[in-house]
Scaffold this motif. Structure first.
Motif, PDB file in Angstrom:
ATOM      1  N   GLY A 186       8.417 -95.525-114.210  1.00 27.90           N
ATOM      2  CA  GLY A 186       7.080 -94.581-113.541  1.00 27.90           C
ATOM      3  C   GLY A 186       5.909 -95.640-113.249  1.00 27.90           C
ATOM      4  O   GLY A 186       5.668 -96.275-114.397  1.00 27.90           O
ATOM      5  N   TYR A 187       5.535 -95.759-112.375  1.00 27.91           N
ATOM      6  CA  TYR A 187       4.481 -96.494-112.046  1.00 27.91           C
ATOM      7  C   TYR A 187       3.211 -95.428-111.466  1.00 27.91           C
ATOM      8  O   TYR A 187       3.291 -94.589-110.672  1.00 27.91           O
ATOM      9  N   ALA A 188       1.953 -95.714-111.758  1.00 29.42           N
ATOM     10  CA  ALA A 188       0.762 -95.322-111.004  1.00 29.42           C
ATOM     11  C   ALA A 188      -0.184 -96.406-110.537  1.00 29.42           C
ATOM     12  O   ALA A 188      -0.751 -97.283-111.072  1.00 29.42           O
ATOM     13  N   PHE A 189      -0.162 -96.734-109.260  1.00 28.66           N
ATOM     14  CA  PHE A 189      -1.090 -97.436-108.536  1.00 28.66           C
ATOM     15  C   PHE A 189      -2.145 -96.913-107.717  1.00 28.66           C
ATOM     16  O   PHE A 189      -2.194 -95.768-107.370  1.00 28.66           O
TER      17      PHE A 189
ATOM     18  N   ILE B 151       3.907 -79.566-108.261  1.00 24.22           N
ATOM     19  CA  ILE B 151       5.083 -80.073-107.515  1.00 24.22           C
ATOM     20  C   ILE B 151       5.618 -81.260-108.718  1.00 24.22           C
ATOM     21  O   ILE B 151       4.958 -81.684-109.516  1.00 24.22           O
ATOM     22  N   ALA B 152       6.905 -81.513-108.658  1.00 26.36           N
ATOM     23  CA  ALA B 152       7.599 -82.313-109.211  1.00 26.36           C
ATOM     24  C   ALA B 152       8.179 -83.527-108.336  1.00 26.36           C
ATOM     25  O   ALA B 152       8.729 -83.038-107.193  1.00 26.36           O
ATOM     26  N   ALA B 153       8.395 -84.690-108.727  1.00 22.91           N
ATOM     27  CA  ALA B 153       9.035 -85.745-107.861  1.00 22.91           C
ATOM     28  C   ALA B 153      10.259 -86.400-109.044  1.00 22.91           C
ATOM     29  O   ALA B 153       9.750 -86.930-109.992  1.00 22.91           O
ATOM     30  N   VAL B 154      11.309 -86.432-108.497  1.00 20.98           N
ATOM     31  CA  VAL B 154      12.567 -87.011-108.931  1.00 20.98           C
ATOM     32  C   VAL B 154      13.192 -88.043-108.329  1.00 20.98           C
ATOM     33  O   VAL B 154      13.073 -87.875-106.927  1.00 20.98           O
ATOM     34  N   SER B 155      13.875 -89.002-108.554  1.00 22.30           N
ATOM     35  CA  SER B 155      14.476 -89.686-107.822  1.00 22.30           C
ATOM     36  C   SER B 155      15.796 -90.453-108.675  1.00 22.30           C
ATOM     37  O   SER B 155      16.055 -90.455-109.997  1.00 22.30           O
ATOM     38  N   CYS B 156      16.616 -91.173-108.020  1.00 24.55           N
ATOM     39  CA  CYS B 156      17.744 -92.140-108.699  1.00 24.55           C
ATOM     40  C   CYS B 156      18.600 -91.396-109.855  1.00 24.55           C
ATOM     41  O   CYS B 156      18.188 -91.731-111.082  1.00 24.55           O
ATOM     42  N   GLN B 157      19.618 -90.686-109.525  1.00 19.30           N
ATOM     43  CA  GLN B 157      20.412 -90.166-110.587  1.00 19.30           C
ATOM     44  C   GLN B 157      22.006 -90.344-110.590  1.00 19.30           C
ATOM     45  O   GLN B 157      22.849 -89.749-110.317  1.00 19.30           O
TER      46      GLN B 157
ATOM     47  N   ALA C 204       7.965 -91.844-109.348  1.00 19.13           N
ATOM     48  CA  ALA C 204       8.633 -91.252-110.304  1.00 19.13           C
ATOM     49  C   ALA C 204       9.848 -92.096-110.556  1.00 19.13           C
ATOM     50  O   ALA C 204      10.411 -92.839-110.039  1.00 19.13           O
ATOM     51  N   THR C 205       9.775 -92.181-112.344  1.00 16.26           N
ATOM     52  CA  THR C 205      11.063 -92.854-112.580  1.00 16.26           C
ATOM     53  C   THR C 205      12.437 -92.244-112.147  1.00 16.26           C
ATOM     54  O   THR C 205      12.328 -91.271-111.603  1.00 16.26           O
ATOM     55  N   SER C 206      13.540 -93.068-112.628  1.00 13.97           N
ATOM     56  CA  SER C 206      14.861 -92.261-112.424  1.00 13.97           C
ATOM     57  C   SER C 206      15.351 -91.204-113.310  1.00 13.97           C
ATOM     58  O   SER C 206      14.572 -90.998-114.593  1.00 13.97           O
ATOM     59  N   VAL C 207      15.916 -90.106-112.937  1.00 13.17           N
ATOM     60  CA  VAL C 207      16.687 -89.147-113.698  1.00 13.17           C
ATOM     61  C   VAL C 207      17.695 -89.895-114.713  1.00 13.17           C
ATOM     62  O   VAL C 207      17.793 -89.634-115.817  1.00 13.17           O
ATOM     63  N   ALA C 208      18.103 -90.825-114.352  1.00 15.16           N
ATOM     64  CA  ALA C 208      19.438 -91.171-115.060  1.00 15.16           C
ATOM     65  C   ALA C 208      19.662 -92.864-114.976  1.00 15.16           C
ATOM     66  O   ALA C 208      19.923 -93.679-115.720  1.00 15.16           O
ATOM     67  N   SER C 209      19.339 -93.374-113.669  1.00 22.59           N
ATOM     68  CA  SER C 209      19.841 -94.931-113.304  1.00 22.59           C
ATOM     69  C   SER C 209      19.069 -95.756-113.988  1.00 22.59           C
ATOM     70  O   SER C 209      18.115 -95.666-114.263  1.00 22.59           O
ATOM     71  N   GLY C 210      19.777 -96.798-114.725  1.00 16.48           N
ATOM     72  CA  GLY C 210      19.274 -97.822-115.635  1.00 16.48           C
ATOM     73  C   GLY C 210      19.465 -97.353-117.062  1.00 16.48           C
ATOM     74  O   GLY C 210      18.944 -98.129-117.996  1.00 16.48           O
TER      75      GLY C 210
END
Length: 539
Positions: A436-439, A168-174, A459-465
């Motif tokens: 990107g964090y790993a807790f 799987i992949a996880a994405v966020s914040c674009q 998951a870090t952002s796709v573009a935000s930031g």
């Protein structure tokens, strides 16, 4: 809310209270409409699709929410996507669809017809059933003389099968205005089975005529995007802008998606019926209804997720044989208002009130009951905001009141439920924070030696930031203040997770830049998680 968000918010706010109140009647008429056609309805004025002169499939195709025998297919007809109504003249249009075993459609296994209704902004949601478990399929749509691009999708394995592996992949914040969706292009070329989008698919903020950081030459975007999204038409047009992006179109065509929202899909930092500015709930709920309606229209979601006014049940459960159970959460619609004014704060009596909830009681009960009935090796919880404790400094223990740190009693109930249900391999998938964090999820976060209950992969952002940094300025502080934080990277990208019967592997995939297109992708860090022994081991 960050200082960058405050600046964007101020710049985007082209509408005032007078304009908002003058237009809410129109929003309500659309957002709360009950006279929308049911599937298979007749009587709506229909167009002669042979007269569609320009390609209506400008926003691509998508699939999602795979089950062992079915999947949802999506498209929208919009020959003029940047105009209200998409150039469809307010008329219904017949759409054909096909599902095949091969890209050439030599072996078509399912086909049928649907109607793109103007009441749904000419979007099409087809719930195709009768498919074989654990299988790859190709699909396309037709209307008039036009044929869409070909999408690829897959079904889940049979419910009782012991699937060997799942990637799987996880994405966020674009945020469109912050840069190109380069990570999506790379993800489209990656060999994954399923993509989870865990929030902020779009941003409500204005996008100027050059596309913000994208700097389109000559200012080619129409002024219709240069205002904050508030009304249903605003949100619909914002989806048209985002979905016209070629990299986003590519990743949707390549993989099935499972989506859930966060705040910017409606409004920054909202909580339930409370918006960021403390507007009367009856005003904000009109806006929420508009955003929720547009969200359902523009994603491969089933009819069960169709909104009713300002309510949409987005939390739901999916399975991948007995290898994985996915409990997809909604931590926006039912949450208590943030404590201490939404900002960073040391947790205290207000935030730790046991009555406060992130999920609402019904969703909390649903989640824990689902864990008790689970037979999966991996219990994965895709959701929106940081679940693990995240101290922002070394002195006062400042934490985000918008994340689970602002709802610690709610988090404790969730973890107590996981323990009572005997969940051994809990994995939380998160977005929101543009990093990107790993807790390691600890039984007692302030005691590094306490039991590890699971892992959280952010998951870090796709573009935000915008471009970000491999090692942000606060890296040392965060890593010291949070011993359970094993990885921190501030670049853009996605996370790739391979689940197997004995071990899972998480790869943090990052790009060097998003303010210029075409950056290469690298792996910034990799971790293994052993089944039955939660914890993160560098690979």
């Amino acid at each position: 809310m960050s200082s960058a968000d405050r600046e964007l918010r101020a710049a985007a706010r082209h509408f005032g209270r007078r304009r908002f109140l003058s237009l809410t009647a129109a929003a309500a008429a659309l957002a709360f409409a009950t006279n929308v056609p049911a599937a298979g309805a007749t009587g709506t004025r229909a167009m002669d699709t042979a007269k569609i002169a320009d390609d209506p499939f400008t926003l691509g195709v998508a699939s999602g929410d795979p089950m062992p025998d079915s999947v949802v297919l999506w498209t929208r007809l919009a020959p003029v996507p940047y105009e209200p109504g998409g150039g469809m003249a307010g008329l219904a249009a017949a759409v054909l669809w096909e599902v095949a075993l091969d890209e050439r459609f030599a072996v078509v296994v399912r086909s049928g017809g649907s109607v793109a209704f103007p009441e749904y902004n000419h979007t099409v949601h087809v719930e195709v059933d009768g498919l074989a478990p654990g299988s790859e399929y190709f699909y396309r749509f037709k209307t008039g003389a036009w044929i869409s691009e070909t999408g690829r999708t897959r079904t889940a394995p049979a419910r009782t099968s012991a699937a060997a592996t799942l990637t799987i992949a996880a994405v966020s914040c674009q945020a469109f205005h912050d840069g190109y969706f380069t990570a999506h292009r790379h993800l489209a070329e990656d060999d994954v089975d399923l993509v989870f989008h865990v929030g902020d698919y779009l941003y409500e903020y204005a996008v100027n005529d050059v596309g913000g950081a994208r700097a389109y030459p000559g200012g080619t975007l129409p002024d219709v995007f240069n205002r904050e999204a508030v009304l249903l038409e605003d949100y619909r047009l914002r989806y048209a802008l985002y979905k016209s992006d070629p990299d986003l179109r590519a990743v949707h065509a390549a993989h099935p998606f499972v989506v859930t929202w966060d705040d910017h899909d409606t409004e920054n930092n909202y909580a339930g019926a409370v918006d960021e500015h403390g507007s009367p709930p009856e005003e904000f709920l009109l806006r929420r209804a508009a955003a929720y309606r547009a969200y359902w229209e523009n994603h491969p979601l089933r009819g069960a997720q169709m909104p009713s006014g300002a309510d949409l049940r987005l939390y739901r459960r999916l399975h991948w044989g007995t290898l994985a159970q996915f409990d997809v959460l909604d931590t926006r619609q039912y949450r208590s208002d943030q404590a201490y004014g939404d900002d960073l704060h040391v947790p205290g009596p207000e935030s730790d009130d046991p009555a406060r909830t992130m999920t609402g009681q019904a969703q909390e009960d649903w989640l824990i009951e689902g864990w008790r009935a689970s037979d999966a090796v991996w219990n994965v919880m895709p959701q929106q905001v940081c679940f693990s404790q995240r101290r922002m400094d070394l002195a006062e223990a400042l934490m985000s009141m918008d994340a689970w740190d602002g709802y610690r009693a709610s988090r404790e109930r969730i973890l107590a439920g996981a323990k009572s249900a005997g969940v051994e391999n809990l994995m939380v998938l998160t977005g929101d924070v543009h990093a990107g964090y790993a807790f390691e999820i600890k039984d007692v976060f302030d005691d590094p030696e306490s039991r590890t209950l699971g892992t959280e992969i952010v998951a870090t952002s796709v573009a935000s930031g915008r471009d970000g940094a491999e090692k942000p300025a606060n890296w040392d502080t965060y890593m010291t203040a949070n011993p359970h934080l094993k990885f921190y990277n501030g670049q853009r990208g996605y996370v790739r997770v391979e689940l197997g019967p004995q071990v899972a592997r998480a790869d943090f995939r990052t790009v060097s830049a998003v303010t210029t297109p075409g950056a290469p992708i690298t792996t910034a860090g990799s971790f293994a998680i052993e089944a039955g022994a939660p914890g993160l081991e560098p690979v």
